[in-house]
Scaffold this motif. Structure first.
Motif, PDB file in Angstrom:
ATOM      1  N   GLU A   1      40.225   7.350  19.380  1.00  0.00           N
ATOM      2  CA  GLU A   1      41.367   8.213  19.101  1.00  0.00           C
ATOM      3  C   GLU A   1      42.049   7.867  17.786  1.00  0.00           C
ATOM      4  OE1 GLU A   1      43.494   7.804  22.842  1.00  0.00           O
ATOM      5  OE2 GLU A   1      41.498   8.205  23.681  1.00  0.00           O
ATOM      6  N   ALA A   2      41.435   6.999  17.008  1.00  0.00           N
ATOM      7  CA  ALA A   2      42.079   6.578  15.759  1.00  0.00           C
ATOM      8  C   ALA A   2      41.360   7.176  14.560  1.00  0.00           C
ATOM      9  CB  ALA A   2      42.055   5.055  15.667  1.00  0.00           C
ATOM     10  N   ASP A   3      42.057   7.176  13.425  1.00  0.00           N
ATOM     11  CA  ASP A   3      41.389   7.530  12.171  1.00  0.00           C
ATOM     12  C   ASP A   3      40.368   6.455  11.870  1.00  0.00           C
ATOM     13  OD1 ASP A   3      43.068   9.610  11.916  1.00  0.00           O
ATOM     14  OD2 ASP A   3      44.206   8.824  10.221  1.00  0.00           O
ATOM     15  N   SER A   4      39.414   6.747  10.962  1.00  0.00           N
ATOM     16  CA  SER A   4      38.516   5.648  10.620  1.00  0.00           C
ATOM     17  C   SER A   4      39.291   4.642   9.792  1.00  0.00           C
ATOM     18  CB  SER A   4      37.268   6.078   9.867  1.00  0.00           C
ATOM     19  OG  SER A   4      37.363   7.330   9.373  1.00  0.00           O
ATOM     20  N   GLN A   5      38.866   3.422   9.903  1.00  0.00           N
ATOM     21  CA  GLN A   5      39.540   2.365   9.143  1.00  0.00           C
ATOM     22  C   GLN A   5      39.228   2.566   7.666  1.00  0.00           C
ATOM     23  OE1 GLN A   5      41.986   0.397   8.526  1.00  0.00           O
ATOM     24  NE2 GLN A   5      41.670  -0.887  10.315  1.00  0.00           N
TER      25      GLN A   5
ATOM     26  N   GLY B   1      44.063   0.748   6.725  1.00  0.00           N
ATOM     27  CA  GLY B   1      44.354   2.027   7.377  1.00  0.00           C
ATOM     28  C   GLY B   1      45.688   2.087   8.107  1.00  0.00           C
ATOM     29  N   GLY B   2      46.249   0.935   8.438  1.00  0.00           N
ATOM     30  CA  GLY B   2      47.549   0.905   9.099  1.00  0.00           C
ATOM     31  C   GLY B   2      47.511   1.486  10.504  1.00  0.00           C
ATOM     32  N   LEU B   3      48.672   1.948  10.936  1.00  0.00           N
ATOM     33  CA  LEU B   3      48.834   2.396  12.316  1.00  0.00           C
ATOM     34  C   LEU B   3      47.873   3.528  12.694  1.00  0.00           C
ATOM     35  CD1 LEU B   3      50.680   1.369  14.504  1.00  0.00           C
ATOM     36  CD2 LEU B   3      52.316   3.157  13.925  1.00  0.00           C
ATOM     37  N   ASN B   4      47.630   4.440  11.741  1.00  0.00           N
ATOM     38  CA  ASN B   4      46.757   5.579  12.054  1.00  0.00           C
ATOM     39  C   ASN B   4      45.353   5.138  12.424  1.00  0.00           C
ATOM     40  OD1 ASN B   4      48.811   7.357  11.465  1.00  0.00           O
ATOM     41  ND2 ASN B   4      48.187   7.616   9.324  1.00  0.00           N
ATOM     42  N   SER B   5      44.937   4.023  11.867  1.00  0.00           N
ATOM     43  CA  SER B   5      43.558   3.575  12.068  1.00  0.00           C
ATOM     44  C   SER B   5      43.452   2.474  13.115  1.00  0.00           C
ATOM     45  CB  SER B   5      42.980   3.026  10.759  1.00  0.00           C
ATOM     46  OG  SER B   5      43.060   3.996   9.750  1.00  0.00           O
ATOM     47  N   LEU B   6      44.577   2.085  13.679  1.00  0.00           N
ATOM     48  CA  LEU B   6      44.549   0.960  14.608  1.00  0.00           C
ATOM     49  C   LEU B   6      43.759   1.321  15.863  1.00  0.00           C
ATOM     50  CD1 LEU B   6      45.878  -1.857  14.372  1.00  0.00           C
ATOM     51  CD2 LEU B   6      47.628  -1.030  15.961  1.00  0.00           C
ATOM     52  N   PRO B   7      42.722   0.566  16.196  1.00  0.00           N
ATOM     53  CA  PRO B   7      41.957   0.864  17.407  1.00  0.00           C
ATOM     54  C   PRO B   7      42.745   0.406  18.642  1.00  0.00           C
ATOM     55  CG  PRO B   7      41.133  -1.146  16.388  1.00  0.00           C
ATOM     56  CD  PRO B   7      42.231  -0.636  15.500  1.00  0.00           C
TER      57      PRO B   7
ATOM     58  N   ALA C   1      41.842  -6.319  14.069  1.00  0.00           N
ATOM     59  CA  ALA C   1      42.301  -5.044  14.611  1.00  0.00           C
ATOM     60  C   ALA C   1      42.709  -4.116  13.467  1.00  0.00           C
ATOM     61  CB  ALA C   1      43.480  -5.268  15.552  1.00  0.00           C
ATOM     62  N   GLY C   2      43.390  -4.668  12.458  1.00  0.00           N
ATOM     63  CA  GLY C   2      43.825  -3.854  11.314  1.00  0.00           C
ATOM     64  C   GLY C   2      45.335  -3.720  11.241  1.00  0.00           C
ATOM     65  N   PHE C   3      46.056  -4.839  11.456  1.00  0.00           N
ATOM     66  CA  PHE C   3      47.513  -4.784  11.486  1.00  0.00           C
ATOM     67  C   PHE C   3      48.181  -4.847  10.108  1.00  0.00           C
ATOM     68  CE2 PHE C   3      47.090  -6.186  15.988  1.00  0.00           C
ATOM     69  CZ  PHE C   3      47.919  -5.239  16.558  1.00  0.00           C
ATOM     70  N   LEU C   4      47.394  -4.881   9.033  1.00  0.00           N
ATOM     71  CA  LEU C   4      48.007  -5.058   7.713  1.00  0.00           C
ATOM     72  C   LEU C   4      48.891  -3.860   7.342  1.00  0.00           C
ATOM     73  CD1 LEU C   4      46.650  -6.678   4.671  1.00  0.00           C
ATOM     74  CD2 LEU C   4      46.877  -4.236   4.375  1.00  0.00           C
ATOM     75  N   ASN C   5      50.020  -4.168   6.740  1.00  0.00           N
ATOM     76  CA  ASN C   5      50.900  -3.121   6.228  1.00  0.00           C
ATOM     77  C   ASN C   5      50.516  -2.860   4.784  1.00  0.00           C
ATOM     78  OD1 ASN C   5      52.939  -1.613   5.091  1.00  0.00           O
ATOM     79  ND2 ASN C   5      54.598  -2.718   6.110  1.00  0.00           N
TER      80      ASN C   5
END
Ligand SMILES: Cc1cc2nc3c(=O)[nH]c(=O)nc-3n(C[C@H](O)[C@H](O)[C@H](O)COP(=O)(O)OP(=O)(O)OC[C@H]3O[C@@H](n4cnc5c(N)ncnc54)[C@H](O)[C@@H]3O)c2cc1C
Ligand code: SF4
Lengths: 245, 545
Positions: B204-208, B306-312, B326-330
């Motif tokens: 349900e996320a955007d691609s990273q 990718g931020g929040l939109n890409s967070l799995p 996970a991809g938590f970088l701002n």
């Protein structure tokens, strides 16, 4: 038969070191430290001797700061039985170390004392020899093969253009060369076991090490980079350049 | 079946996120008066050896985790004293007036750090709490249980020869089982990638989207150095179609950390992030700082931007993803270390609670809930549709957006919603003219080999290549034919080289130079390259990066 292996913590051989901007020394802050590679070979050989049933006990020893405990743990993970840390923050020169080790060995009484042939940081190549002289033990340096029977060690030494076979009566001092063996990969269970082995800390007060320097370092500098080469068009030009060089 | 070791919690990766998880678990065990056995596996030769970051660190999460970090000797010493943002043109530069600086570029209260040093220090804190850290032991495989749940990982073997045969010193890998397994491998973790796919975590996320960060440390002339000063730049040398920007941090001891992040969604296959970064240093604005200085280290690492939109989804049966895995970088602040620590601490809370309830290997949804109500979620939410200039007021905002759009076409910030993978964004070579990069001068600019030399990288060269090609024909038949062999340009270590032998082109992989940045795993057009863990301890030995 007790084997004592003398080891040193040095800057890891993969790390490119750098002279401090003011030339007062080498900048090692934050750099990865490891066991001197020749010492690792020495530990490996001692452990193999134990595995063959020739040695009964392998003790690793180092003179250094608390950070050297890591290096001793590594020796214990390879298979040493116990370790000794002679604690000091001083930057010691070979003679001071050889004297200190002599004092500590008085209570250990090792039959065989291994050193790496040299440490890759200062390349002194002296500590083993000095230790042998102080104790009046026979010594063989740069060894690449070893067999022991009836308190006699027969070793091969790497010398210029060949190999020298030497026979020594124990107790003896041996310094190890690259071709002696290839140290094993340390395994997780052995790292776990190493954490439980004893590291005896000998405070400096007990051995009264002094940092009596016999050498003063004036300054450090990096080797000059190589001048870029040029491509010449003819032999004449080359001769001309050589003449005027 | 390989030998098995059992722990309560197994953590993969001794970066800020993994170590924060470990520390928090031990703290909670102490409060709950229970015992939690924690083991951390790290592929680098020691903690910090594979860490490369900017870094300006926001201490918020660290303060929550270890409130007395200062007394504990944490290497956060250089406070940020000045913030600047410059737009670079090909010759000149334009400094943004300070009052216009968007909030995300404000760094009051933050510190200029070497994240590698911070990591080393965190590792020491963790060990003093009883955490067992095994450096030089990569987690190579996920181990699944009968129900498909994650039960642990398997470490890589040692002593496999290049041809796959076993050497005399061969040591097989071991299975490390845990009641829960935490994946903290950083951006594009190779097990994280598998888990995301296996459990459909990103359905349900955007691609990273990713960026490649390249960094050098320089020692500069004392008179040019201003300790605590932070500079970000946008614009030149990157073209208008490429996301990215540069940073220049004045750290302690006359050092500056200089680096550039290039968005890996770039389209032009002729682009070389490495060369763009080298070029950046020739801009008068940068060159005058480096003049008379000396480069002392080099390295590169991908970031997940990718931020929040890409967070799995963060949890799956038996395990969780934390930090950049996970991809938590701002991305609007290019900061991920605080998010890594925060996410690790939240995962630890969920795990400690579950263990106390006698649970194991289930889905730790409390972790996801904790995140939803955390300041980190709020921060990432704010950054999600990032329009930094707008909150400066309408007139100024419009002006600045106009300026940014005009000069950069909005390409500094990762604001795009995208379901296209970075790899698929690459366009054919024929669509662009070749880019001519200047030869390195050996003073300001350098080639790849002399750069990699400064990263202290080493791999045992008698081991199988750890950059696996699914189809060995693709590099020449597809990548070279259509994209002019982009791997020879995007790899910051010169690992990929096309050579010619008797008219036949082939790809040479110099795997021993690999910096573990993961760019090839991300950007290869057909995703034909898979990065796997090499023999333990291999890779860079960064000092204070
Ligand atoms: C150029 C650049 C500049 C940055 N600037 C900043 C900044 O200014 N401020 C900021 O806050 N953040 C910054 N970041 C981001 C920050 O570095 C990351 O967010 C942070 O490092 C993430 O921490 P982590 O623990 O999730 O992962 P990492 O720091 O990547 O750590 C992962 C660890 O796991 C290990 N590992 C990976 N896979 C395995 C495996 N399979 N087995 C065993 N071990 C494994 C790795 O070796 C590594 O030690 C920057 C990043 C880059 C690249
Ligand atoms: S081979 Fe891949 S992971 Fe290694 S340095 Fe090059 S791009 Fe990065």
């Amino acid at each position: 038969m007790k084997v004592l292996v003398c080891i040193k913590k040095v800057v890891d051989s993969n790390v490119k070191i750098r002279v401090k901007a003011d030339g007062s020394g080498v900048d090692v802050t934050g750099a990865k430290m490891s066991m001197n590679p020749y010492d690792e070979i020495a530990i490996e050989e001692a452990v193999r001797l134990k595995e063959k049933g020739i040695a009964t006990e392998v003790i690793a020893i180092t003179c250094g700061d608390q950070g050297s405990t890591e290096t001793l743990r590594n020796a214990l993970a390879i298979g040493a039985d116990s370790a000794v840390l002679v604690e000091t923050g001083m930057d010691l020169q070979p003679l001071a170390i050889a004297k200190t080790l002599t004092k500590v060995n008085a209570s250990i009484n090792a039959d065989l004392i291994f050193f790496g042939k040299q440490a890759i940081d200062d390349d002194s190549n002296q500590t083993g020899q000095m230790f042998a002289a102080l104790n009046d033990f026979p010594q063989a340096t740069n060894i690449s093969e070893i067999t022991i029977a009836d308190r006699v060690a027969i070793v091969k030494r790497e010398v210029d253009g060949g190999v020298e076979n030497v026979k020594l009566q124990l107790p003896a001092v041996l310094t190890t060369d690259l071709r002696l063996n290839e140290p094993r990969f340390v395994t997780l269970p052995n790292i776990m076991k190493a954490k439980k082995k004893e590291i005896r800390v000998v405070p400096n007060a007990e051995v009264q090490m002094t940092n009596q320097s016999r050498l003063t370092v004036k300054n450090y500098f990096e080797p000059k980079g190589r001048e870029p080469g040029i491509i010449l068009s003819s032999v004449e030009e080359l001769v001309e350049k050589l003449k005027n060089a | 079946m390989s030998e098995v070791m059992e722990y309560d919690v197994v953590i993969v990766g001794a970066g800020p996120s993994g170590l924060a998880t470990a520390i928090k678990l031990k703290q909670l065990a102490e409060i709950q008066q229970t015992e939690i056995n924690v083991c951390v596996l790290e592929k680098g030769s020691e903690p910090g050896a594979h860490i490369l970051s900017g870094a300006v660190m926001d201490p918020q999460a660290l303060t929550e985790l270890l409130p007395d970090w200062e007394a504990l000797g944490a290497p956060l010493k250089t406070r940020v004293v000045a913030d600047e943002f410059h737009f670079l043109g090909s010759k000149g530069s334009y400094k943004l007036p300070h009052f216009l600086l968007p909030d995300c570029f404000h760094n009051e209260g933050n510190y200029i750090v070497s994240l590698g040093d911070v990591t080393k220090w965190l590792a020491a804190q963790a060990e003093s709490l009883g955490v067992e850290i095994f450096s030089g032991f990569p987690a190579q495989k996920v181990v699944y249980g009968a129900q498909g749940e994650v039960i642990g990982v398997e470490t890589g073997a040692f002593g496999i020869n290049k041809d796959g045969s076993l050497s005399d010193g061969y040591q097989p890998g071991m299975e490390i089982h845990g009641k829960y397994t935490v994946f903290a491998e950083g951006a594009r973790g190779h097990l994280g990638k598998e888990l995301i796919k296996q459990f459909g975590l990103d359905n349900e996320a955007d691609s990273q989207s990713y960026g490649l960060g390249i960094k050098e440390v320089w020692e500069i002339k004392p008179e040019l150095h201003e300790e605590g000063k932070v500079i970000h730049t946008a614009g030149w040398p990157l073209d208008r179609h490429t996301y990215g920007g540069a940073f220049l941090y004045h750290a302690a001891d006359n050092k500056i950390f200089i680096g550039m992040v290039v968005g890996l969604g770039y389209e032009n296959p002729h682009l070389s992030p490495f060369e763009e970064f080298q070029k950046l240093k020739t801009h008068p604005f940068v060159a005058r700082l480096l003049e008379g200085g000396k480069r002392i280290s080099y390295g590169a690492r991908a970031i997940a931007a990718g931020g929040l939109n890409s967070l799995p989804k963060l949890c799956f049966p038996g395990g969780v993803l934390v930090g950049c895995d996970a991809g938590f970088l701002n991305a609007s602040r290019i900061k991920g270390s605080h998010a890594a620590i925060k996410s690790g601490a939240m995962a630890a809370e969920a795990i400690a609670q579950a263990l106390q309830q006698g649970r194991q290997r289930d889905v730790l949804s409390t972790y996801a809930d904790l995140f939803k109500s955390s300041w980190l979620q709020a921060e990432l939410h704010k950054a999600r549709n990032f329009k930094p200039w707008m909150n400066k007021g309408l007139i100024i905002g419009t002006l600045m957006v106009g300026l940014e759009q005009k000069i950069l076409r909005g390409k500094y910030f990762w604001t795009v919603h995208s379901r296209t993978k970075d790899a698929a964004k690459l366009k054919r070579a024929s669509a662009f003219p070749k880019i001519q990069y200047s030869k390195p001068d050996g003073k300001l600019t350098f080639d790849r080999l002399s750069s990699v030399y400064l990263s202290n990288t080493n791999h045992n060269d008698n081991q199988p290549v750890h950059l696996r090609l699914t189809d060995p024909k693709i590099p020449v038949m597809h990548n070279l034919a259509h994209y002019d062999g982009p791997e020879s340009r995007y790899c910051p270590a010169g690992v990929y080289e096309f050579s010619e032998e008797g008219g036949d082109k082939k790809l040479v992989i110099n795997a021993q130079n690999c910096l573990h940045c993961k760019t090839c795993d991300i950007k290869d057009p057909l995703q034909n390259i898979t990065w796997v863990t090499p023999e333990g301890g291999g890779g860079p030995n960064y000092t204070s990066m």
